[in-house]
Design an enzyme around this catalytic site. Structure first.
Site, short mmCIF file in Angstrom:
data_model
loop_
_atom_site.label_atom_id
_atom_site.label_comp_id
_atom_site.label_asym_id
_atom_site.label_seq_id
_atom_site.Cartn_x
_atom_site.Cartn_y
_atom_site.Cartn_z
N THR A 231 -8.92 -7.50 -27.80
CA THR A 231 -7.83 -7.70 -28.76
C THR A 231 -7.54 -6.41 -29.53
O THR A 231 -6.38 -6.01 -29.66
CB THR A 231 -8.20 -8.84 -29.74
OG1 THR A 231 -8.47 -10.01 -28.97
CG2 THR A 231 -7.09 -9.11 -30.72
N ASN B 31 -5.18 -14.67 -17.40
CA ASN B 31 -6.40 -15.40 -17.76
C ASN B 31 -6.28 -16.91 -17.61
O ASN B 31 -7.28 -17.60 -17.54
CB ASN B 31 -6.80 -15.05 -19.20
CG ASN B 31 -5.66 -15.19 -20.18
OD1 ASN B 31 -4.63 -14.52 -20.03
ND2 ASN B 31 -5.81 -16.05 -21.15
N HIS C 148 -17.61 -8.79 -22.72
CA HIS C 148 -18.13 -10.17 -22.56
C HIS C 148 -17.47 -10.92 -21.40
O HIS C 148 -17.86 -12.03 -21.08
CB HIS C 148 -18.03 -10.95 -23.87
CG HIS C 148 -16.65 -11.37 -24.29
ND1 HIS C 148 -16.22 -12.66 -24.20
CD2 HIS C 148 -15.62 -10.67 -24.82
CE1 HIS C 148 -14.97 -12.75 -24.68
NE2 HIS C 148 -14.60 -11.55 -25.05
N CYS D 9 2.06 -29.49 -22.71
CA CYS D 9 2.48 -30.34 -23.82
C CYS D 9 2.74 -29.55 -25.10
O CYS D 9 1.97 -28.68 -25.47
CB CYS D 9 1.36 -31.34 -24.08
SG CYS D 9 1.42 -32.10 -25.66
C1 PLP Z 1 -6.17 -11.32 -20.77
C2 PLP Z 1 -6.96 -11.21 -22.04
N1 PLP Z 1 -6.63 -10.27 -22.94
C3 PLP Z 1 -7.30 -10.10 -24.08
C4 PLP Z 1 -8.37 -10.91 -24.40
C5 PLP Z 1 -9.08 -10.71 -25.69
O1 PLP Z 1 -10.32 -10.08 -25.50
P1 PLP Z 1 -11.46 -10.12 -26.63
O2 PLP Z 1 -12.03 -11.49 -26.62
O3 PLP Z 1 -12.46 -9.09 -26.19
O4 PLP Z 1 -10.82 -9.75 -27.91
C6 PLP Z 1 -8.75 -11.92 -23.50
C7 PLP Z 1 -9.86 -12.85 -23.83
O5 PLP Z 1 -9.72 -14.05 -23.75
C8 PLP Z 1 -8.04 -12.07 -22.28
O6 PLP Z 1 -8.35 -13.01 -21.39
#
Ligand code: PLP
Length: 380
Positions: free
Chosen positions: A71, A150, A200, A328
């Protein structure tokens, strides 16, 4: 048996990674910015980790910046590219992670940029002709398109998007959180300005990530403070996190082909099993297409049932951890913005199963059987 199939949310720390981190929690605790022997020891470990990460990604150490995760890396790459270069226009898609969407939307709401969304089809494929069009009518843009989605697993072609961006003098940022350490990226070839990763998601620790910023793409810092990360990110480095991330990346690269083959076979077994046992089952986006989606993610679309709202709860009761979200948008449950963008039927249940090297064929059979049991009484 308790089964964990939510590896796109986070992964189990690899015990080998933990072993590599331990000395930096107990023994080597000096601040890498200190000039005494304690500090020099950790500084040296920090720079060794940076070099190791850079080598694996075919980048140079000067192009790698450590962050608190995906993030922060997305925020930095986007906001600082826009601010430093004075960009007035950006293009993204409705299928991006909120770390990208909300960051760009914030810039748009404050009238710093105009934001366009590239068209995607009902399977979530990005219309590259539309991207070209959006870029051709603007002077200089930022393009932010992820590598692997994701939620539905769709893969974007980074090479092609990079070519388009270069042809239109656009800055290209890609959220590669779901693919870094799962695919071998060659950053000496990719035409991407900024790319990111999060430890992670590949059996490293939480709270640490990285940002690649291509040489020559000079951007200002997002977090101001000390001179850490060559003045790009103030704050004492998460040393044991960084050591763990480098180790996790090393392990991922050394076993990449083997892990890919293993995980792909699990995904395939689940697709086959669900198709055999649940009439009317389908898959969201390109999830079923093994060539066009992440091998780690399967987004299952289940026939409408009275219990759709209880799907994840019932899976949890049946010892299965997965994640979901339907299209939804009623009440307080806003559902998945990705599934809504695909225009999926909100009456259908959606579950994302995501696999790791630690999952087994027995676990997949167990989940298929449990889900089939839950759907045995549903008429389609
Ligand atoms: C595509 C994508 N971008 C960004 C993130 C955010 O990563 P972080 O949890 O390291 O902040 C995630 C995590 O779910 C993700 O899947």
């Amino acid at each position: 048996m308790r089964v964990y199939l939510d590896n796109a949310a986070t992964t189990q720390l690899d015990p080998e990674v933990f072993e590599a981190m331990k000395p930096y929690m107990l023994e080597f605790y000096g601040n890498p910015s200190s000039t005494h022997a304690h500090g020099r020891a950790t500084r040296s470990a920090l720079e060794k980790a940076r070099k190791q990460v850079a080598d694996l990604l075919h980048a140079s150490p000067g192009e790698i910046f450590f962050t608190s995760g995906g993030t922060e890396a997305d925020n930095t790459a986007i906001k600082c590219s826009v601010e430093t270069l004075g960009l007035k226009h950006a293009v993204t898609s409705h299928l991006e992670h909120h770390a990208v969407l909300h960051t760009l939307e914030d810039l748009a709401q404050r009238n710093i940029i105009q934001l366009d969304y590239v068209q995607t089809d009902e399977r979530g494929n990005v219309d590259l002709n539309h991207l070209e069009h959006l870029l051709s009518v603007r002077e200089k843009s930022l393009v932010s398109l992820m590598h692997g989605n994701n939620e539905i697993g769709n893969l974007n072609d980074l090479e092609q998007i990079g070519e388009i961006c270069e042809a239109h003098n656009a800055v290209f940022h890609s959220d590669t959180v779901q693919t870094l350490a799962h695919y071998a990226h060659d950053l000496s070839k990719l035409k991407v300005h900024c790319m990111i990763g999060s430890a992670h998601k590949f059996h490293g620790p939480k709270g640490v990530g990285l940002m690649y910023v291509r040489k020559g793409h000079a951007i200002s810092p997002f977090i101001h403070g000390g001179s850490q990360e060559r003045n790009m990110r103030g704050g004492t480095e998460n040393l044991y996190g960084i050591i763990g991330m480098a180790k996790a990346l090393e392990i991922a690269y050394s076993g990449m082909e083997e892990h890919q083959a293993h995980i792909m076979s699990l995904k395939k077994a689940m697709i086959d099993g669900l198709k055999e046992k649940i009439p009317g089952v389908a898959f969201n986006g390109e999830s079923e297409n093994l060539d066009k989606s992440l091998y780690t993610v399967l987004s299952v679309s289940l026939p409408p049932s009275e219990d759709t709202d209880m799907l994840l709860f019932n899976l949890d009761l049946n010892q299965i951890s997965a994640s979901g979200g339907s299209a939804c948008n009623s009440g307080s449950n806003l559902g998945s913005h990705v599934l809504r963008a695909l225009d999926t039927d909100p009456e259908r249940g959606a579950i994302r199963f995501s696999f790791s090297k630690f999952n087994t064929p027995d676990e997949v059979s167990f989940v298929v059987d449990k889900l089939a049991e839950m759907y045995a009484s549903v008429k389609v």
